[in-house]
Write a protein that holds these residues in place. Structure first.
Motif, mmCIF file in Angstrom:
data_model
loop_
_atom_site.group_PDB
_atom_site.id
_atom_site.type_symbol
_atom_site.label_atom_id
_atom_site.label_comp_id
_atom_site.label_asym_id
_atom_site.label_seq_id
_atom_site.Cartn_x
_atom_site.Cartn_y
_atom_site.Cartn_z
ATOM 1 N N GLU A 101 -27.372 22.880 -26.140
ATOM 2 C CA GLU A 101 -28.647 22.178 -25.998
ATOM 3 C C GLU A 101 -29.649 22.846 -26.933
ATOM 4 O O GLU A 101 -29.996 24.021 -26.756
ATOM 5 N N ARG A 124 -33.381 23.161 -28.471
ATOM 6 C CA ARG A 124 -34.739 22.885 -27.983
ATOM 7 C C ARG A 124 -35.745 23.517 -28.945
ATOM 8 O O ARG A 124 -35.796 24.738 -29.090
ATOM 9 N N GLU A 162 -39.541 24.376 -29.780
ATOM 10 C CA GLU A 162 -40.737 24.593 -28.976
ATOM 11 C C GLU A 162 -41.943 24.925 -29.839
ATOM 12 O O GLU A 162 -41.815 25.461 -30.938
ATOM 13 N N ALA A 185 -41.541 21.878 -25.158
ATOM 14 C CA ALA A 185 -40.513 21.257 -25.990
ATOM 15 C C ALA A 185 -41.108 20.109 -26.798
ATOM 16 O O ALA A 185 -41.758 19.223 -26.257
ATOM 17 N N TRP A 198 -38.954 18.790 -29.349
ATOM 18 C CA TRP A 198 -37.719 18.113 -29.765
ATOM 19 C C TRP A 198 -36.568 18.746 -29.001
ATOM 20 O O TRP A 198 -36.526 19.960 -28.804
ATOM 21 N N GLN A 199 -35.612 17.915 -28.567
ATOM 22 C CA GLN A 199 -34.488 18.424 -27.788
ATOM 23 C C GLN A 199 -33.277 17.524 -27.988
ATOM 24 O O GLN A 199 -33.404 16.303 -27.994
#
Length: 229
Positions: free
Chosen positions: A142, A144, A146, A152, A154-155
């Motif tokens: 995952e 992420r 920041e 967050a 964008w993820q």
């Protein structure tokens, strides 16, 4: 086939499992630069999260696929994962800052959490060993991005897979294949418009704060005149 031959064959398989059910290092072997190159600076954590250092799968034996020997990885796989993440960022054109500092000017911060890391193989016995041993692996991470406040912007989940039929050293080959596939897919994600726009948001925010500070410094300071008695 005599009972003695069967026992010797089983013993050889167990020795094979004991010596081959380990991965020397979880690393990629290549990171080809993408044609769609981006720019900018990204800071990253030193280690990925989600890994405990325990076994990452089982070597399986017989037609019933019975788990026999656990699969382990030498070294710190959380460091290995981040090395591949940095390679993927650089393949997409970014300048990677390894200080893991939020204070780096104009840089978003990337965190990586591993949600799945599994390897396994299957050695049948029919009733003699065959020279083909299916071995496979998968890694899910995952990603992420920041801002400085830890929010967050964008993820995305990225997956790497690989398999082979090697009789010997199949786990190391599978690990390299998984990490090469993961690096390729992460680089594509980092080169996407969504990730690039998210990284630019940090730079614009930093520039705006910098301009605000400069404006305040350029303004003449007011001094209070002493009161006249």
């Amino acid at each position: 086939m005599t009972a003695r031959t069967i026992k010797i064959s089983v013993l050889m398989l167990l020795v094979l499992f004991a010596s081959a059910c380990s991965i020397n290092k979880l690393q990629h072997s290549k990171a080809k630069p993408l044609e769609n190159q981006r720019s900018g600076k990204i800071t990253v954590d030193r280690k990925a999260t989600g890994l405990s250092g325990d076994k990452v799968g089982w070597g399986r034996f017989s037609l019933l696929a019975i788990p026999v020997v656990p699969v382990g990885i030498h070294g710190d796989e959380s460091l290995h994962i981040m090395g591949s993440v940095r390679a993927a960022l650089e393949a997409a054109g970014y300048n990677v800052d390894k200080t893991s500092a939020y204070s780096v000017l104009n840089a978003a911060h990337l965190r990586v959490h591993v949600t799945k890391l599994r390897f396994s193989n299957y050695t049948p016995f029919l009733p003699i060993p065959i020279p083909l041993v299916p071995t496979w692996g998968i890694a899910k991470v995952e990603l992420r991005l920041e801002d400085r406040d830890g929010a967050a912007i964008w993820q995305q989940e990225v997956i790497g897979r690989s398999s082979n039929l090697k009789f010997w050293d199949g786990y190391n080959a599978a690990a390299r294949g998984v990490m090469n596939n993961l690096v390729k897919n992460m680089a594509k994600a980092f080169a996407s418009d969504e990730f690039y726009r998210a990284s630019l948001r940090i730079k614009k925010y930093s520039d705006l704060k910098s301009e605000t500070v400069e404006e305040k410094l350029d303004q003449p300071q007011k001094t209070e005149e002493p009161a006249v008695p």
